[in-house]
Structures are given as C-alpha cells and as structure tokens.
Design a protein around this motif. Sequence first.
Motif, PDB file in Angstrom:
ATOM      1  N   PHE A 184      -9.710   1.458  -5.442  1.00  0.00           N
ATOM      2  CA  PHE A 184      -9.810   0.836  -4.118  1.00  0.00           C
ATOM      3  C   PHE A 184     -10.367   1.829  -3.109  1.00  0.00           C
ATOM      4  CE2 PHE A 184      -8.015  -0.650  -0.032  1.00  0.00           C
ATOM      5  CZ  PHE A 184      -8.469  -1.964  -0.039  1.00  0.00           C
ATOM      6  N   GLU A 185      -9.882   3.067  -3.161  1.00  0.00           N
ATOM      7  CA  GLU A 185     -10.351   4.081  -2.225  1.00  0.00           C
ATOM      8  C   GLU A 185     -11.820   4.434  -2.465  1.00  0.00           C
ATOM      9  OE1 GLU A 185      -7.535   7.257  -2.730  1.00  0.00           O
ATOM     10  OE2 GLU A 185      -6.306   6.551  -1.068  1.00  0.00           O
ATOM     11  N   GLN A 186     -12.274   4.340  -3.705  1.00  0.00           N
ATOM     12  CA  GLN A 186     -13.666   4.655  -4.046  1.00  0.00           C
ATOM     13  C   GLN A 186     -14.612   3.479  -3.793  1.00  0.00           C
ATOM     14  OE1 GLN A 186     -13.294   5.836  -8.127  1.00  0.00           O
ATOM     15  NE2 GLN A 186     -12.147   7.701  -7.638  1.00  0.00           N
ATOM     16  N   GLY A 187     -14.060   2.331  -3.427  1.00  0.00           N
ATOM     17  CA  GLY A 187     -14.892   1.168  -3.159  1.00  0.00           C
ATOM     18  C   GLY A 187     -15.294   0.393  -4.393  1.00  0.00           C
ATOM     19  N   SER A 188     -14.614   0.625  -5.525  1.00  0.00           N
ATOM     20  CA  SER A 188     -14.945  -0.078  -6.765  1.00  0.00           C
ATOM     21  C   SER A 188     -14.358  -1.477  -6.815  1.00  0.00           C
ATOM     22  CB  SER A 188     -14.447   0.732  -7.974  1.00  0.00           C
ATOM     23  OG  SER A 188     -15.008   2.028  -7.984  1.00  0.00           O
ATOM     24  N   LEU A 189     -13.423  -1.782  -5.929  1.00  0.00           N
ATOM     25  CA  LEU A 189     -12.777  -3.089  -5.906  1.00  0.00           C
ATOM     26  C   LEU A 189     -13.090  -3.793  -4.591  1.00  0.00           C
ATOM     27  CD1 LEU A 189      -9.198  -2.048  -7.151  1.00  0.00           C
ATOM     28  CD2 LEU A 189     -11.061  -3.003  -8.532  1.00  0.00           C
ATOM     29  N   ASP A 190     -13.312  -5.085  -4.669  1.00  0.00           N
ATOM     30  CA  ASP A 190     -13.475  -5.867  -3.447  1.00  0.00           C
ATOM     31  C   ASP A 190     -12.127  -6.145  -2.800  1.00  0.00           C
ATOM     32  OD1 ASP A 190     -16.352  -6.309  -3.595  1.00  0.00           O
ATOM     33  OD2 ASP A 190     -15.897  -7.564  -5.340  1.00  0.00           O
ATOM     34  N   ALA A 191     -11.101  -6.276  -3.636  1.00  0.00           N
ATOM     35  CA  ALA A 191      -9.745  -6.531  -3.153  1.00  0.00           C
ATOM     36  C   ALA A 191      -8.768  -5.933  -4.141  1.00  0.00           C
ATOM     37  CB  ALA A 191      -9.494  -8.024  -2.994  1.00  0.00           C
ATOM     38  N   TRP A 192      -7.553  -5.710  -3.684  1.00  0.00           N
ATOM     39  CA  TRP A 192      -6.518  -5.115  -4.525  1.00  0.00           C
ATOM     40  C   TRP A 192      -5.206  -5.815  -4.229  1.00  0.00           C
ATOM     41  CZ3 TRP A 192      -3.881   0.256  -3.634  1.00  0.00           C
ATOM     42  CH2 TRP A 192      -3.249   0.682  -4.820  1.00  0.00           C
ATOM     43  N   VAL A 193      -4.445  -6.111  -5.283  1.00  0.00           N
ATOM     44  CA  VAL A 193      -3.135  -6.731  -5.129  1.00  0.00           C
ATOM     45  C   VAL A 193      -2.109  -5.688  -5.550  1.00  0.00           C
ATOM     46  CG1 VAL A 193      -1.821  -8.830  -5.531  1.00  0.00           C
ATOM     47  CG2 VAL A 193      -4.279  -8.819  -5.970  1.00  0.00           C
ATOM     48  N   ILE A 194      -1.228  -5.287  -4.630  1.00  0.00           N
ATOM     49  CA  ILE A 194      -0.411  -4.106  -4.884  1.00  0.00           C
ATOM     50  C   ILE A 194       0.919  -4.188  -4.140  1.00  0.00           C
ATOM     51  CG2 ILE A 194      -1.442  -2.782  -2.994  1.00  0.00           C
ATOM     52  CD1 ILE A 194      -0.239  -1.535  -6.524  1.00  0.00           C
ATOM     53  N   TRP A 195       1.854  -3.385  -4.594  1.00  0.00           N
ATOM     54  CA  TRP A 195       3.212  -3.367  -4.046  1.00  0.00           C
ATOM     55  C   TRP A 195       3.500  -1.999  -3.428  1.00  0.00           C
ATOM     56  CZ3 TRP A 195       1.957  -3.477  -9.251  1.00  0.00           C
ATOM     57  CH2 TRP A 195       2.241  -2.316  -9.982  1.00  0.00           C
ATOM     58  N   ASP A 196       4.589  -1.930  -2.675  1.00  0.00           N
ATOM     59  CA  ASP A 196       5.037  -0.657  -2.127  1.00  0.00           C
ATOM     60  C   ASP A 196       5.605   0.222  -3.243  1.00  0.00           C
ATOM     61  OD1 ASP A 196       4.465  -0.762   0.612  1.00  0.00           O
ATOM     62  OD2 ASP A 196       6.272  -1.913   1.071  1.00  0.00           O
ATOM     63  N   PRO A 197       5.451   1.552  -3.162  1.00  0.00           N
ATOM     64  CA  PRO A 197       4.939   2.316  -2.027  1.00  0.00           C
ATOM     65  C   PRO A 197       3.421   2.416  -1.952  1.00  0.00           C
ATOM     66  CG  PRO A 197       5.623   3.828  -3.730  1.00  0.00           C
ATOM     67  CD  PRO A 197       5.981   2.450  -4.227  1.00  0.00           C
ATOM     68  N   PHE A 198       2.702   1.953  -2.990  1.00  0.00           N
ATOM     69  CA  PHE A 198       1.240   2.088  -2.981  1.00  0.00           C
ATOM     70  C   PHE A 198       0.609   1.311  -1.834  1.00  0.00           C
ATOM     71  CE2 PHE A 198       2.570   2.900  -7.333  1.00  0.00           C
ATOM     72  CZ  PHE A 198       1.918   4.086  -7.611  1.00  0.00           C
ATOM     73  N   LEU A 199       1.179   0.144  -1.506  1.00  0.00           N
ATOM     74  CA  LEU A 199       0.666  -0.644  -0.387  1.00  0.00           C
ATOM     75  C   LEU A 199       0.758   0.151   0.901  1.00  0.00           C
ATOM     76  CD1 LEU A 199      -0.293  -3.250   0.977  1.00  0.00           C
ATOM     77  CD2 LEU A 199       2.087  -4.055   0.945  1.00  0.00           C
TER      78      LEU A 199
END
Length: 329
Positions: A184-199
Amino acid sequence: MTDDVTRPGDSLSRRRLLGAGAAALACLGGPRPGLSAERVVRLSYQRSSTLLTVLKTKGTLEERLKPLGFAPSWHLFTNVIEPMNAGAVDLHADVADAVPIFTQAANAPLTFYARERGAPSAEAIIVPDASPIRSVADLKGRTVGVSRGSGCHFILAAALKRAGLSFGDIKPAYLQAPEGLAAFEQGSLDAWVIWDPFLAIVQGKRPVRVLADATGLSSYHRYYLANDRFVAAHPEVVATVFTALAEAGRWVKAEPQAAVALLAPIWGDVPPEVVATVNARRSYAVEPVERGALAEQQAIADTFHEAGLIPRRIEATAVPIWQPAPGRG
C-alpha cells in the motif's frame, strides 16, 4: 508475496500442516530451556493481539500459571489459520470473527473460550487520500489487498455485495498484513482492507480515506480459541488465562498512558498517538462466549460459502464452548 493460508478444500494434508506447524514453532525457538515440555502451555499471538502482548510483557501468566505447575511458551505468527488447523499450539491468538469459519470448515478441533466485544471501526477499506476512488462501487477492476481468511476478507466480500459487486469484479491481492502495508505504501494497491494496529499505523503515516469500515457489516468481535483436548485436560489453565485476559483489558482502558508506553516499543516504536488510537477503537472487553450471541458468525459463514471461499455450508453456532464459573473474570 501472496498469502498462503490453507483453506478447506486445498490439497495440503493434515500431515503437512502438522509439519508446517512444528517447523514454525522450531523457527520461533520452541519452549524455553528449563521448562518441562509436558508442563508447557503453548500460546500463539499476532501483532494485533494486544491483551496477549500485555500478559506476555508483564509476565502475568508466568506468575499465575506457576502454582498450577505450568509455564507459558510464546509463539508469534502472522498466518494464524494454519497453526490453528494443525493444532500447533494449545491456546491460540485472538482472531477476528471470520477466522473461526475457516477453521470450523476444516474440522479443526477448537473450543471457543473467550470473546472480545466488537469494535467495528477497528477494520476498514482504505485508499490514498488523493485516489479517484470515492466508493466501494469504484473498486470495480481495481487491485485490492486483503489477508485471506481474515475478518477483513469478510468485510470486503460483504461491502462488495452491498455495492452490487463480487470478488470477480476486482483484482484481489492476498497479502499478509505486513506485506499489505508495504504494498500500500509503495502504491502497488488501489485499496487495502486492514485492521488495527496496521490501520492506525498507515493512517498515522499518510493521508488516507476510509471507504467503509465494518459498521453495518460486522461487529468485529475477536475470539479466543483453544485445542479441544487441552481444554478438556486442563480447564483450570483456561480459566486462569480467561481471568488474566479480562483483567488486562480493564487495565488497558483504565491506564491508557501506561498501556501506550508498554505497547509502542513492542510494535516497532510506533508513535504513541497511533497506539492511543488503536486502544481507543478496540473495546478490550473480554467476556464469555454465549451460543446465542454467535448469530453473526452464521452470516459470515453463509457469505463465505456463497463466495466459494468454503466448500460447504456450516452451522456456525454448532461449536464447542468453554465458559468460566459464575463470577470469574
């Protein structure tokens, strides 16, 4: 790197699963020297396992289990379904509501022994703030990162269905949370579905937009499961861990600054404000599992079956449940 969680219907045999679980434990160091193997309680945890992390860091279970003749052995996993299916540990990491659907479909011998009350804002579908994607419907044809078999997997399936789409309308990228964060940080994903603490971590690093969180789709309860045989043989150990988890949850909420100070270095020197955000969103309210309160699990199971993620329809409420004595916890 794609997610390699074993799903029901995959060709991996139980023997290979057991071997994988044993190898994972070996790589993590196994029981500590000086501990008798037959008296060790093997516990798994993951980065989102806040309460288990608190107990591990404080040494609470070492103290509480010693009078019972046991000592804890801790094992960190990012892929939690495989060790759960394989019986690689005795007490498993707390998992989002969707995970037990996969283990149940795989006939894993697991007993529910605690539940952390829901926190639907603690998982979400996000895009970079500058993205032209403004709604879940706009995900059609887009690459969306998600961890296979996670609670977020269900959130994505349910959100797509609500928007009139299916997994066939997107390009799912099955990534474990750390790999998803990097992608996600590198721009390889258009969207990301994620939970805390990563969110909260990614929200603290860059501007992002939440397309949808779990509100209206899932309560995002987290469940604590244990191997059936271990529960039957050592209910006093399960009771001790249940009480410790409930106390840890109350401590995190009652002492927010102390909780932030404890967790931030363990989560990789995460800024205190990010840890505070995570702790504010999660309930950390540990309670017994009531069969009548598992109705939402059935909705998740039916959604996964309809999407072809599990091979058969299951009765999600027909699971073994351990409950503490009245007043415990």
